[in-house]
Design a protein around this motif. Structure first.
Motif, PDB file in Angstrom:
ATOM      1  N   PRO B   3       0.781  -1.350  -0.101  1.00  0.00           N
ATOM      2  CA  PRO B   3       0.055   0.003   0.070  1.00  0.00           C
ATOM      3  C   PRO B   3       0.928   1.243   0.019  1.00  0.00           C
ATOM      4  O   PRO B   3       2.101   1.081   0.239  1.00  0.00           O
ATOM      5  CB  PRO B   3      -0.665  -0.066   1.355  1.00  0.00           C
ATOM      6  CG  PRO B   3      -0.537  -1.458   1.905  1.00  0.00           C
ATOM      7  CD  PRO B   3       0.649  -1.942   1.210  1.00  0.00           C
ATOM      8  N   ARG B   5       1.846   4.773   1.400  1.00  0.00           N
ATOM      9  CA  ARG B   5       2.228   5.197   3.084  1.00  0.00           C
ATOM     10  C   ARG B   5       1.187   5.937   3.720  1.00  0.00           C
ATOM     11  O   ARG B   5       0.320   6.604   3.091  1.00  0.00           O
ATOM     12  CB  ARG B   5       3.342   6.084   3.196  1.00  0.00           C
ATOM     13  CG  ARG B   5       4.840   5.377   2.663  1.00  0.00           C
ATOM     14  CD  ARG B   5       5.671   6.060   3.285  1.00  0.00           C
ATOM     15  NE  ARG B   5       7.097   5.307   2.969  1.00  0.00           N
ATOM     16  CZ  ARG B   5       7.983   5.310   1.795  1.00  0.00           C
ATOM     17  NH1 ARG B   5       7.552   6.243   0.990  1.00  0.00           N
ATOM     18  NH2 ARG B   5       8.953   4.475   1.905  1.00  0.00           N
ATOM     19  N   PHE B   6       0.582   5.292   4.857  1.00  0.00           N
ATOM     20  CA  PHE B   6      -0.457   6.010   5.521  1.00  0.00           C
ATOM     21  C   PHE B   6       0.051   6.033   6.932  1.00  0.00           C
ATOM     22  O   PHE B   6       0.739   5.489   7.450  1.00  0.00           O
ATOM     23  CB  PHE B   6      -1.786   5.387   5.306  1.00  0.00           C
ATOM     24  CG  PHE B   6      -1.420   3.948   5.571  1.00  0.00           C
ATOM     25  CD1 PHE B   6      -1.633   3.183   7.027  1.00  0.00           C
ATOM     26  CD2 PHE B   6      -1.622   2.888   4.611  1.00  0.00           C
ATOM     27  CE1 PHE B   6      -1.341   2.100   7.185  1.00  0.00           C
ATOM     28  CE2 PHE B   6      -1.396   1.534   5.006  1.00  0.00           C
ATOM     29  CZ  PHE B   6      -1.313   1.201   6.306  1.00  0.00           C
ATOM     30  N   TYR B   8      -1.148   5.354  10.765  1.00  0.00           N
ATOM     31  CA  TYR B   8      -2.011   4.451  11.342  1.00  0.00           C
ATOM     32  C   TYR B   8      -2.411   4.603  12.702  1.00  0.00           C
ATOM     33  O   TYR B   8      -1.591   4.798  13.586  1.00  0.00           O
ATOM     34  CB  TYR B   8      -1.115   2.943  11.195  1.00  0.00           C
ATOM     35  CG  TYR B   8      -1.819   1.819  12.054  1.00  0.00           C
ATOM     36  CD1 TYR B   8      -2.915   0.995  11.502  1.00  0.00           C
ATOM     37  CD2 TYR B   8      -1.555   1.401  13.207  1.00  0.00           C
ATOM     38  CE1 TYR B   8      -3.483  -0.015  11.930  1.00  0.00           C
ATOM     39  CE2 TYR B   8      -2.262   0.540  13.969  1.00  0.00           C
ATOM     40  CZ  TYR B   8      -3.077  -0.297  13.507  1.00  0.00           C
ATOM     41  OH  TYR B   8      -3.843  -1.365  13.877  1.00  0.00           O
ATOM     42  N   GLU B   9      -3.798   4.519  12.998  1.00  0.00           N
ATOM     43  CA  GLU B   9      -4.176   4.717  14.404  1.00  0.00           C
ATOM     44  C   GLU B   9      -5.179   3.468  14.810  1.00  0.00           C
ATOM     45  O   GLU B   9      -5.842   3.223  13.959  1.00  0.00           O
ATOM     46  CB  GLU B   9      -5.141   6.211  14.196  1.00  0.00           C
ATOM     47  CG  GLU B   9      -4.217   7.490  13.763  1.00  0.00           C
ATOM     48  CD  GLU B   9      -3.139   7.810  14.965  1.00  0.00           C
ATOM     49  OE1 GLU B   9      -3.243   7.071  16.198  1.00  0.00           O
ATOM     50  OE2 GLU B   9      -2.387   8.729  14.750  1.00  0.00           O
ATOM     51  N   LEU B  31     -10.790   1.338   8.962  1.00  0.00           N
ATOM     52  CA  LEU B  31     -10.163  -0.227   8.677  1.00  0.00           C
ATOM     53  C   LEU B  31     -11.071  -1.102   9.590  1.00  0.00           C
ATOM     54  O   LEU B  31     -10.831  -0.952  10.800  1.00  0.00           O
ATOM     55  CB  LEU B  31      -8.869  -0.456   8.795  1.00  0.00           C
ATOM     56  CG  LEU B  31      -8.314  -1.914   8.651  1.00  0.00           C
ATOM     57  CD1 LEU B  31      -8.440  -2.129   7.298  1.00  0.00           C
ATOM     58  CD2 LEU B  31      -6.796  -1.745   8.948  1.00  0.00           C
ATOM     59  N   ALA B  32     -11.968  -2.097   9.086  1.00  0.00           N
ATOM     60  CA  ALA B  32     -12.622  -2.941  10.162  1.00  0.00           C
ATOM     61  C   ALA B  32     -12.056  -4.243   9.650  1.00  0.00           C
ATOM     62  O   ALA B  32     -11.033  -4.669  10.026  1.00  0.00           O
ATOM     63  CB  ALA B  32     -14.177  -2.839   9.983  1.00  0.00           C
ATOM     64  N   GLY B  34     -11.297  -5.165   6.659  1.00  0.00           N
ATOM     65  CA  GLY B  34     -10.330  -4.902   5.767  1.00  0.00           C
ATOM     66  C   GLY B  34     -10.252  -5.837   4.539  1.00  0.00           C
ATOM     67  O   GLY B  34      -9.096  -5.698   3.743  1.00  0.00           O
ATOM     68  N   GLN B  35     -10.988  -6.613   4.272  1.00  0.00           N
ATOM     69  CA  GLN B  35     -11.166  -7.683   3.338  1.00  0.00           C
ATOM     70  C   GLN B  35     -11.100  -7.039   2.019  1.00  0.00           C
ATOM     71  O   GLN B  35     -11.030  -7.563   1.020  1.00  0.00           O
ATOM     72  CB  GLN B  35     -12.077  -8.729   3.536  1.00  0.00           C
ATOM     73  CG  GLN B  35     -11.813  -9.598   4.710  1.00  0.00           C
ATOM     74  CD  GLN B  35     -10.355 -10.300   4.779  1.00  0.00           C
ATOM     75  OE1 GLN B  35     -10.167 -11.183   4.011  1.00  0.00           O
ATOM     76  NE2 GLN B  35      -9.561  -9.575   5.735  1.00  0.00           N
ATOM     77  N   VAL B  38      -8.165  -3.424   2.566  1.00  0.00           N
ATOM     78  CA  VAL B  38      -6.631  -3.707   2.167  1.00  0.00           C
ATOM     79  C   VAL B  38      -6.169  -4.298   0.715  1.00  0.00           C
ATOM     80  O   VAL B  38      -5.188  -3.593   0.133  1.00  0.00           O
ATOM     81  CB  VAL B  38      -6.054  -4.672   3.099  1.00  0.00           C
ATOM     82  CG1 VAL B  38      -4.868  -5.234   2.882  1.00  0.00           C
ATOM     83  CG2 VAL B  38      -6.290  -4.425   4.546  1.00  0.00           C
ATOM     84  N   ASP B  53      -8.023   2.041  12.401  1.00  0.00           N
ATOM     85  CA  ASP B  53      -8.386   0.690  12.717  1.00  0.00           C
ATOM     86  C   ASP B  53      -9.252   0.560  13.871  1.00  0.00           C
ATOM     87  O   ASP B  53      -8.732   0.649  15.088  1.00  0.00           O
ATOM     88  CB  ASP B  53      -7.055  -0.061  12.759  1.00  0.00           C
ATOM     89  CG  ASP B  53      -7.338  -1.537  13.052  1.00  0.00           C
ATOM     90  OD1 ASP B  53      -8.352  -2.086  13.215  1.00  0.00           O
ATOM     91  OD2 ASP B  53      -6.108  -2.330  13.473  1.00  0.00           O
ATOM     92  N   ASN B  55     -10.585  -2.298  15.189  1.00  0.00           N
ATOM     93  CA  ASN B  55     -10.422  -3.622  15.486  1.00  0.00           C
ATOM     94  C   ASN B  55     -10.268  -3.435  17.059  1.00  0.00           C
ATOM     95  O   ASN B  55     -10.551  -4.615  17.807  1.00  0.00           O
ATOM     96  CB  ASN B  55      -9.644  -4.543  15.101  1.00  0.00           C
ATOM     97  CG  ASN B  55     -10.053  -4.702  13.549  1.00  0.00           C
ATOM     98  OD1 ASN B  55     -11.116  -5.736  13.616  1.00  0.00           O
ATOM     99  ND2 ASN B  55      -9.601  -4.212  12.560  1.00  0.00           N
ATOM    100  N   ASN B  56      -9.674  -2.650  17.578  1.00  0.00           N
ATOM    101  CA  ASN B  56      -9.371  -2.690  19.107  1.00  0.00           C
ATOM    102  C   ASN B  56     -10.453  -1.845  19.963  1.00  0.00           C
ATOM    103  O   ASN B  56     -10.173  -2.104  21.113  1.00  0.00           O
ATOM    104  CB  ASN B  56      -7.852  -2.149  19.353  1.00  0.00           C
ATOM    105  CG  ASN B  56      -6.852  -2.564  18.846  1.00  0.00           C
ATOM    106  OD1 ASN B  56      -6.928  -3.982  18.930  1.00  0.00           O
ATOM    107  ND2 ASN B  56      -6.138  -2.072  17.704  1.00  0.00           N
TER     108      ASN B  56
END
Lengths: 176, 291
Positions: B3, B5-6, B8-9, B31-32, B34-35, B38, B53, B55-56
């Motif tokens: 990808p 550059r980004f 990421y949080e 981003l959940a 990501g399927q 990504v 993201d 997911n956390n």
């Protein structure tokens, strides 16, 4: 082998902060500094040297990069390495014990479940998670479970046989 | 493939995620599972400056039925959770039919229903299903929460009406007005390929008569298609051979397929009417058996 991975290809830009991640890979904690855009498949292969995880289509279709993420099959080319921080990853290198093959590997060997072998790691890891959920599957259920893993030799017949044989071996083992 | 550059949080709360999206000023993507995202990042069809993201964030992976029968699906509920759920089988048969047909088993372990809706791919299965069952999403932004019917969520291919600083936190399906029945059928060349055609049909019946119907179409237009006229043709009477045929015809008319390597437009329209009839005939037959 060093467990600290600092170099990603292409070279990290100086203005992009790398992140330190610790991932339990095959039972062993591994730490690496990664650029957020590094994919898990690439960290496993190029960073940790675990080249048993293959990359095929690179577009989330083929399933050869499948690893177990906290026990669940995922496509490691479709997850960022940073997302695996604090999680457990099992690759094909973690399947066998010190002296013996995993029953799934044994079964793939016995039943000729591989031709070129490229899809085999993904097939076996998907099969492992599947057989834990469903220890006594029908052939149809095996085919359904493996439908996200492609074999370009089209050797599906023997792959399905291998998984069924592995199920039998695992059941026999559990019965002991 | 790498990808671009980004930044990421990985926020730990909904509020923190929204603040990050707000800060991102339209250059951030959620981003959940990501399927879809990504692969798009890798192909550089998408190159956001920031990935948020989610997911956390705890407690977003739920799938539950409220006491009044409302079904709620959290933003981190995976396709596989829906596939394995016993709740859907009895409560929302159209969703139960669709869950095992989304992509392939490995993708289903990771991808999410809410993410699929927000991705707004006209080939997405869940959007048609949610249109059929009259679902909506709950979006939260800096100013609070709002409900958006899934039929109004999609603006076009890969475009939604969500504001850049809104996060879809759950999908909601209202309790059926009567007995829920229906199904989802998808024609695909192989597992995991984009649908040639997908059809979602949901009906609700009281005393044998259809009180509500919804039909959503996948992959036969620039956006998910809500075949309203076809669904209306079913309401107000028990299912009959005539009403089923009429609904099939109207659904085929509502489709806007293009001829491509997956099939010609005429063929795709034919599949739409065939699938509508197939689902409804099966519903009618099982009702006959039950009675």
């Amino acid at each position: 082998m060093s467990s600290l991975y600092v170099e990603v290809s292409p070279e990290p830009a100086s203005d992009v902060p790398v992140r330190r991640v610790t991932i339990t890979v095959n039972g062993e904690p591994r730490t690496a500094d990664v650029e957020p855009r590094l994919l898990l498949a690439h960290l496993l292969r190029s960073g940790f040297g675990l080249t048993g995880t293959h990359t095929g289509c690179d577009t989330t279709n083929c399933g050869v990069c499948t690893v177990l993420f906290d026990g669940t099959p995922i496509k490691s080319c479709t997850m960022l390495a940073v997302q695996a921080d604090g999680h457990e990853v099992l690759t094909v290198e973690g399947l066998a014990g010190a002296s013996e093959l995993h029953p799934i590997q044994e079964a793939f060997k016995d039943e000729h479940g591989l031709q070129c072998g490229f899809c085999t790691p993904g097939m076996m890891l998907t099969a492992k998670a599947f057989l834990e959920d469903n220890p006594d599957p029908t052939e149809d259920e095996v085919r359904w479970a493996l439908s996200g893993n492609m074999c370009r030799c089209t050797g599906y017949q023997n792959i399905v046989k291998s998984v069924l044989a592995a199920a039998e071996m695992l059941r026999a083992k559990a019965g002991n | 493939m790498y990808p671009s550059r980004f930044q990421y949080e990985a926020p730990r709360s909904i509020e923190e995620a929204i603040a990050l999206l707000h800060k991102g000023g339209g250059e951030a993507k959620v981003l959940a599972g990501g399927q879809s995202l990504v692969p798009m990042l890798k192909l550089r069809f998408a190159s956001p400056e920031m990935l948020v993201d989610i997911n956390n964030i705890p407690d977003l992976d739920y799938l539950r039925v409220d006491s009044d029968g409302t079904l709620r699906i959290g933003a981190l509920c995976r396709h596989a959770d829906l596939e394995k759920s016993m709740v859907l089988e009895t409560h929302q048969p159209t969703m139960a039919a669709a869950a095992p047909l989304v992509s392939d088993p490995i993708v289903r372990n990771r991808g999410t229903l809410v993410g699929s809706l927000c991705h707004a791919d006209p080939q997405g299965d869940w959007a048609s299903v949610m249109v059929a069952v009259d679902g909506h999403i709950v979006a939260q932004g800096p100013k609070g929460r709002r409900s958006i019917p899934v039929s109004e969520l999609m603006k076009g291919p890969f475009q939604t009406v969500l504001a850049y600083d809104e996060l879809a936190i759950e999908a909601v399906v209202p309790a059926p007005k009567g007995v829920a029945a229906g199904g989802y059928l998808k024609l695909e060349r192989r597992v995991g390929d984009f649908a040639t055609v997908g059809v979602a049909v949901a009906i609700e019946t009281t005393d044998g008569s259809v009180v509500r119907a919804g039909i959503g179409l996948t992959g036969v237009g620039g956006s998910t298609i809500n075949a309203k006229d076809a669904a209306s043709a079913l309401v107000g009477a028990p299912l009959s051979a005539a009403s089923i045929a009429r609904a099939g015809e109207l659904a085929a008319q509502a489709a806007q397929p293009r001829s491509d390597h997956r099939g010609g437009a005429t063929y795709k329209r034919h599949i739409v009417s065939t699938f509508v009839a197939r689902i409804l005939n099966e519903v009618a037959e099982s009702k006959g058996k039950a009675a």
